[in-house]
Design a protein around this motif. Structure first.
Motif, short mmCIF file in Angstrom:
data_model
loop_
_atom_site.label_atom_id
_atom_site.label_comp_id
_atom_site.label_asym_id
_atom_site.label_seq_id
_atom_site.Cartn_x
_atom_site.Cartn_y
_atom_site.Cartn_z
N SER A 54 0.78 -1.25 0.10
CA SER A 54 0.12 -0.15 -0.04
C SER A 54 0.79 1.12 0.11
CB SER A 54 -0.98 0.10 1.24
OG SER A 54 -1.91 -1.01 1.25
N GLU A 56 2.03 5.15 0.68
CA GLU A 56 1.80 5.88 1.79
C GLU A 56 0.38 6.61 1.82
OE1 GLU A 56 4.21 9.60 4.21
OE2 GLU A 56 5.28 8.95 2.22
N ASN A 57 -0.05 6.69 2.91
CA ASN A 57 -1.57 7.57 3.12
C ASN A 57 -2.39 6.82 2.39
OD1 ASN A 57 -0.36 9.33 4.96
ND2 ASN A 57 0.34 10.50 3.09
N SER A 58 -2.27 5.35 1.95
CA SER A 58 -3.41 4.76 1.15
C SER A 58 -3.74 3.57 1.59
CB SER A 58 -2.99 4.70 -0.34
OG SER A 58 -3.97 4.04 -1.02
N THR A 59 -4.94 3.10 1.35
CA THR A 59 -5.20 1.78 1.96
C THR A 59 -5.47 0.67 0.76
OG1 THR A 59 -7.60 2.40 2.06
CG2 THR A 59 -6.44 2.39 4.14
N ASN A 60 -5.23 1.23 -0.25
CA ASN A 60 -5.40 0.18 -1.56
C ASN A 60 -4.15 -0.66 -1.76
OD1 ASN A 60 -7.68 1.49 -2.35
ND2 ASN A 60 -6.65 3.21 -3.75
N LYS A 86 -8.96 -3.35 -3.10
CA LYS A 86 -9.61 -2.60 -1.83
C LYS A 86 -9.25 -3.30 -0.82
CE LYS A 86 -10.86 0.82 -4.84
NZ LYS A 86 -10.43 2.05 -4.80
N TRP A 175 3.37 8.78 -11.57
CA TRP A 175 2.24 8.30 -10.49
C TRP A 175 1.34 9.73 -10.41
CZ3 TRP A 175 3.27 5.47 -5.45
CH2 TRP A 175 4.08 4.04 -5.45
N SER A 179 0.63 9.03 -3.28
CA SER A 179 -0.19 7.80 -2.70
C SER A 179 -1.25 7.13 -3.64
CB SER A 179 -1.06 8.58 -1.41
OG SER A 179 -2.10 9.52 -2.06
N ASP A 180 -0.95 7.49 -5.09
CA ASP A 180 -1.83 7.21 -6.08
C ASP A 180 -0.82 6.78 -7.20
OD1 ASP A 180 -3.49 6.27 -7.95
OD2 ASP A 180 -4.86 8.05 -7.81
#
Length: 820
Positions: A54, A56-60, A86, A175, A179-180
Motif C-alpha cells: 500500500s 503512503e497514506n493509502s489503503t489500496n 480495495k 504516478w 499515494s496514488d
C-alpha cells in the motif's frame, strides 16, 4: 513400526522442499503456484522483492517490485496501477494460458501480462536487476518482462526506446500522486530517433527536454555530470528504433531515475552512510528549464530581469502580454530575410548573415544533415530559404532549424553555439553605430561645454527650491547639519524618459511611499525611481527624512541614493538599481529560493548584521531603522544584501538609548512588543525585527504564513515550539538542508530566538549577534519565550492609547498596515 516412524521423519524435510513457502527467498513462481497478499518472492541475490503493498497514506493494495535490503521503502514497478485492490484478497498467479495475472477475491482479473501466444508451462522469475521475466519452461523463450512495461522508474540495465512506430516506444509514466500510482499527467522518454533527446511531456505536450545527445552528454544540460552516468548510452538497431540504456553508478542496483508526480526527472543513488537516497541531478532545475517559457525566438536567462528576451533582430509579438510577464506568444522577426523580400517583389538587397550566440541551449525541432562538414553546414543553411539557424556539434554533426526556434535559453556555464540567420540590415545598423558613436561623443563634449553655464544656473535654482521646502517638516528642521545641495538633483523630464514615462512595464513594486520604477539614464546606468504617491499620508516627512538620513550613510550593505527630484507636486528618490530585487522575491518563491543555498543565506544574514551595526554604532549618526523586513532587503548582482527604505528611520541623540513616539509605524509581525504597544523604540526594536527576518531566511517561510493561532502566533512561536520539542531542524527550508551545516543552521535559529525575546533587555545587541554568528561566543544563553504579540495587536489596535498606527491613503497595500 519404530523404524517406519524414523524413516518418515527423515523424509519430511525433503518433502517440504517441494512445497512453496513464499515467506523465504524464492525468486520464481510457476504455473501451479500463486502469491497471496501476505506472501512475496525475492530475487536470487536478495536485491529486489515482489509482493503486494500500500502506498503512503493509502489503503489500496498493489502488486509491485521494491528494493529489499534498504531502510527506505522504494517501489520501482507497479502492476495493477489503474485497478487497485480495495482489500487484502489479491493473488498473483499464472493463468491456464500462461499469463501472469492479478486476481481479486472474486477471481476477477485486475491485471494481466497479456501475452497473446498461449502456453501451458510458463514461470516468472524476479532478477537481481529488478526485472520480472515470464518464460516458457521448456525452451526458456521470454514471453514478457517488466522492463518492457516500465512504471515511473528506470533502474540499471533497463531501457527506454523511441521508434517511428508509436506502439513500440518505451516511456516512463508518473504516478498521479505520492499515494496514488495510477498514471499521472507526466510521461518521459526519448524523441526523436534521428537526434535523440530526453523529454518530459505533460498531458502529451513537451514540458522539459535535455537537448540532443552527442555520444557522451546531453548538450542542453551543462550541469550534467557524465561521471555519474557510467554506461549511459544510445543504441540504434538500424530498424528505426533507438534504445537508451542506463547502467547507473558503479553501485549498479542502488541507482535509479524517477519521473515523479510533479514532472521532475530525479536521478538518485543510495547512500549507505546516510541511509537515504542522495540526489545526483534533477530536471527541470529552474523556470528557464520549462519548455518554451519565452515562446518562439525568445531566449530565457535566469539572471536577467525579466528572464525572457527576444533574440537580436526580433521583437515581442504581443507587446502588452510581454510587458505583463506572459512571454509564451514569443517574438517575431523585425526585418524580413532576403528570400522573403524577393518573394514579395521587393528589391533583393544584400545577402543575409548569421549572428553567433554562445552558451545556448539549442532549440527544439533540429534537422540532421549527414556527412556535412562545418563549412558546408553554413553554406547549406544560407542556400535554403527556410533555414533560420544552424550549428555544428562534435559527436552529432550539422544541425539546422526551420520555422520557429523554440525553447532557447542562455547558460552561465557550458552550452553550445548557434548561428541565427538575420537580414543584412541588422548588421548594417551595428556597423553604422561604430561610426556614429565617436561622432556623438565629440558633439556631446561640445554640447556639455556650451551648456555648462545654463545647467549650473538651473541646478542652483532646483537646490534653492528644495531647500525652501524644508520648513514643511519638523524633522528636517531638526537636521540642520544636512547639506541637501550635496545630493544630485534630477530633472523630471529626464526621469520620465528613463522610465518610458513611468510605464507599468517598468514598475518594480509599490509600498506605502508609492510606486517604484526601473529606469535607464542616457549614459546607460540603470536606476530605481521611488515616486511619492500624491495622496499618500506617508509622504513628505518620510521623503525628507530618507533624503536627510541616507545622504549621510555610506556602507556596502546599505542601498545607495543617487539623487532626488522635486518639481511641483512630484517628489522622487533615485537609487542604484538592484537586479535581483528584494530578498522576499527570492527566499519565499518556490522556484527562485533554490538560488539561495545555505552559504549564500548565511552571507546575507551576516551582511544585514553588518549594515545594522553601521546604523547603530559605526556611522556618524545613531539610526534606528524601524521597518526592517525581507522586502526592504535588496540584493545586488552577486546577491549581496543592502538595507533600504529609510522613510521610517529615526536618529538618536548621543546619550539616548530609548525614545517614545505617539506615531507607531512599521510592519506587524516585525514590530517589537514594546514598540507596537507603548511606542518605545531603540536598537533592540531593530534586533527584534532582525530576529524575525533571520527565522524567515532559515525557514524559507513568511512570518505571516504561520496561521495556527491556537498553538502559536507567527514564525517565532513555531520556532519556540519546535525548540522545546527538540525538533528545531523541522523549521529549516528543505532546499538548504545539509547535515554538514546542521550546527551552523541550529546556531542561527538559536540567535533568532534570542533576538525575539519578550523583554528588550534580554535581546543581544548587533555587535554581540555578529560575535555569536562568527562563533566568537560559543556558549549562547538559553532563549526565553518570544513575544507573541501579533494576535494582541490585531485585536487591540483600536484600544491602543500610547501610539497611533499611521497608514497611507494611496490605493495600494502599504507596508505599515499589514505584514508582507
Amino acid at each position: 513400526m519404530g523404524l517406519l516412524s524414523k524413516t518418515n521423519l527423515l523424509l519430511l524435510p525433503v518433502l517440504c522442499c517441494f512445497c512453496l513457502n513464499l515467506t523465504v527467498a524464492i525468486d520464481t513462481i510457476r504455473s501451479s503456484q500463486s502469491i497471496n497478499d501476505s506472501e512475496y518472492i525475492i530475487s536470487k541475490g536478495s536485491v529486489f522483492k515482489l509482493g503486494f503493498f500500500s502506498p503512503e497514506n493509502s489503503t489500496n493494495r498493489y502488486l509491485g517490485i521494491w528494493y529489499n535490503n534498504i531502510s527506505v521503502f522504494t517501489v520501482i514497478w507497479v502492476a495493477n496501477r489503474e485497478k487497485p485492490l480495495k482489500d487484502s484478497s489479491g493473488v498473483l498467479t499464472i493463468s491456464e494460458d500462461g499469463n501472469l495475472v492479478v486476481l481479486n477475491g472474486q477471481a476477477e482479473i485486475l491485471w494481466s501480462s497479456n501475452v497473446s501466444n498461449s502456453v501451458t508451462n510458463s514461470s516468472a522469475t524476479l532478477g537481481d536487476f529488478g526485472n520480472l521475466v515470464l518464460r516458457v519452461d521448456t525452451t526458456g523463450l521470454v514471453l514478457w518482462e517488466s522492463f518492457q512495461h516500465p512504471s515511473d522508474t528506470i533502474v540499471s540495465r533497463m531501457k527506454l526506446s523511441t521508434s517511428s512506430k508509436k506502439d513500440q516506444r518505451l516511456q516512463l509514466t508518473s504516478w498521479k500522486s505520492p499515494s496514488d500510482p495510477s498514471i499521472g499527467s507526466f510521461s518521459s522518454g526519448i524523441d526523436p530517433p534521428t537526434i535523440p533527446e530526453a523529454f518530459v511531456w505533460k498531458e502529451g505536450r513537451p514540458y522539459w527536454r535535455s537537448g540532443p545527445w552527442n555520444g557522451q552528454v546531453f548538450i542542453g544540460m551543462p550541469n550534467w555530470n557524465p561521471g555519474y552516468y557510467t554506461g549511459f548510452t544510445f543504441i540504434d538497431d538500424t530498424n528505426g528504433t533507438v534504445f537508451e540504456t542506463f547502467t547507473g553508478l558503479d553501485m549498479l542496483h542502488l541507482s535509479k531515475i524517477v519521473l515523479d508526480w510533479q514532472g521532475n526527472v530525479v536521478h538518485t543513488y543510495w547512500d549507505d552512510g546516510k541511509e537515504d537516497w542522495e540526489v545526483v541531478h534533477k530536471n527541470p532545475e529552474d523556470e528557464c528549464d520549462v519548455y518554451g517559457t519565452c515562446g518562439a525566438f525568445g531566449s530565457c536567462d535566469l539572471l536577467s530581469s525579466p528572464i525572457c528576451r527576444c533574440l537580436r533582430g526580433f521583437e515581442p509579438k504581443i507587446i502588452k502580454e510581454w510587458n505583463r510577464g506572459n512571454w509564451t506568444s514569443g517574438c517575431v522577426r523585425r526585418t524580413p530575410l532576403q528570400c522573403e523580400r524577393m518573394n514579395n517583389s521587393i528589391e533583393e538587397g544584400k545577402a543575409d548573415g548569421f549572428l553567433k550566440l554562445e552558451m545556448i541551449k539549442v532549440p527544439d525541432f533540429a534537422e540532421l544533415a549527414l556527412d556535412v562538414n562545418i563549412e558546408d553546414c553554413r553554406k547549406q543553411c544560407l542556400e535554403n530559404c527556410s533555414c533560420v539557424a544552424y550549428g555544428y556539434y562534435t559527436g552529432i554533426g550539422c544541425l539546422s532549424w526551420s520555422g520557429n526556434l523554440i525553447d532557447l535559453r542562455h547558460f552561465t556555464v557550458g552550452g553550445s553555439d548557434i548561428y541565427i540567420r538575420l537580414a543584412n540590415l541588422e548588421f548594417e545598423e551595428e556597423r553604422n553605430s561604430r561610426v556614429i558613436i565617436p561622432i556623438t561623443v565629440t558633439i556631446g563634449v561640445i554640447a556639455i561645454a556650451s551648456t555648462a553655464f545654463f545647467f549650473w544656473r538651473w541646478m542652483a535654482k532646483k537646490k534653492r527650491a528644495m531647500k525652501s521646502k524644508s520648513n514643511e517638516s519638523l524633522l528636517f528642521d531638526s537636521l540642520n547639519d544636512v547639506k541637501l545641495q550635496d545630493l544630485p538633483i534630477f530633472d523630471l523630464e529626464e526621469l520620465a524618459k528613463a522610465t518610458n514615462n513611468f510605464d507599468m512595464a517598468n514598475k518594480l513594486g509599490q509600498g506605502g511611499f508609492g510606486p517604484v520604477y526601473r529606469g535607464k539614464l542616457h549614459n546607460g546606468q540603470e536606476i530605481a525611481v521611488k515616486r511619492l504617491c500624491r495622496a499618500s499620508g506617508q509622504g513628505l516627512e518620510e521623503f525628507l527624512n530618507e533624503v536627510a538620513l541616507i545622504t549621510k550613510l555610506q556602507h556596502r550593505n546599505l542601498v545607495r541614493l543617487l539623487g532626488c527630484c522635486i518639481e511641483g507636486e512630484e517628489k522622487m528618490l533615485i537609487y542604484e538599481y538592484m537586479p535581483n530585487k528584494s530578498l522576499d522575491a527570492i527566499v519565499f518563491d518556490p522556484v527562485h529560493q533554490k538560488l539561495l543555498n545555505w552559504r549564500k543565506r548565511f552571507d546575507i544574514i551576516e551582511g544585514i548584521c553588518r549594515g545594522l551595526l553601521y546604523l547603530h554604532r559605526d556611522s556618524r549618526l545613531k539610526i534606528i531603522h524601524r521597518d526592517l523586513k525581507a522586502s526592504n532587503i535588496l540584493l545586488d548582482q552577486e546577491l549581496n544584501p543592502k538595507i533600504s527604505d529609510f522613510g521610517m528611520a529615526r536618529i538618536f541623540g548621543c546619550n539616548e538609548d530609548q525614545v517614545k513616539t505617539k506615531r507607531v509605524v512599521g510592519t506587524y509581525g516585525y514590530m517589537s512588543p514594546e514598540y507596537a504597544m507603548r511606542g518605545l523604540f531603540s536598537e533592540k526594536s531593530d534586533v527584534f525585527s532582525f530576529g524575525v527576518l533571520l527565522l524567515e531566511i532559515v525557514s524559507g517561510r513568511r512570518n505571516t504564513s504561520i496561521c495556527d493561532e491556537e498553538q502559536y502566533s507567527g514564525l517565532a512561536g513555531l520556532a519556540w515550539k519546535l525548540w522545546n520539542d527538540d525538533n528545531i531542524m523541522a523549521l529549516v527550508d528543505p532546499t538548504i538542508w545539509d547535515p554538514s551545516f546542521q550546527m551552523d543552521i541550529s546556531k542561527c535559529i538559536h540567535v533568532g530566538l534570542l533576538c525575539v525575546q519578550e523583554l528588550a533587555r534580554d535581546r543581544p545587541n548587533v555587535s554581540t549577534i555578529i560575535s555569536m554568528l562568527k562563533s566568537e561566543i560559543l556558549d549562547l544563553p538559553t532563549p526565553k519565550q518570544p513575544a507573541f504579540m501579533e494576535r494582541q495587536i490585531s485585536s487591540n489596535i483600536e484600544l491602543t492609547q500610547q501610539g497611533q498606527i499611521r497608514s497611507s491613503i494611496c490605493n495600494v497595500t502599504t507596508s505599515i498596515v499589514s505584514g508582507r
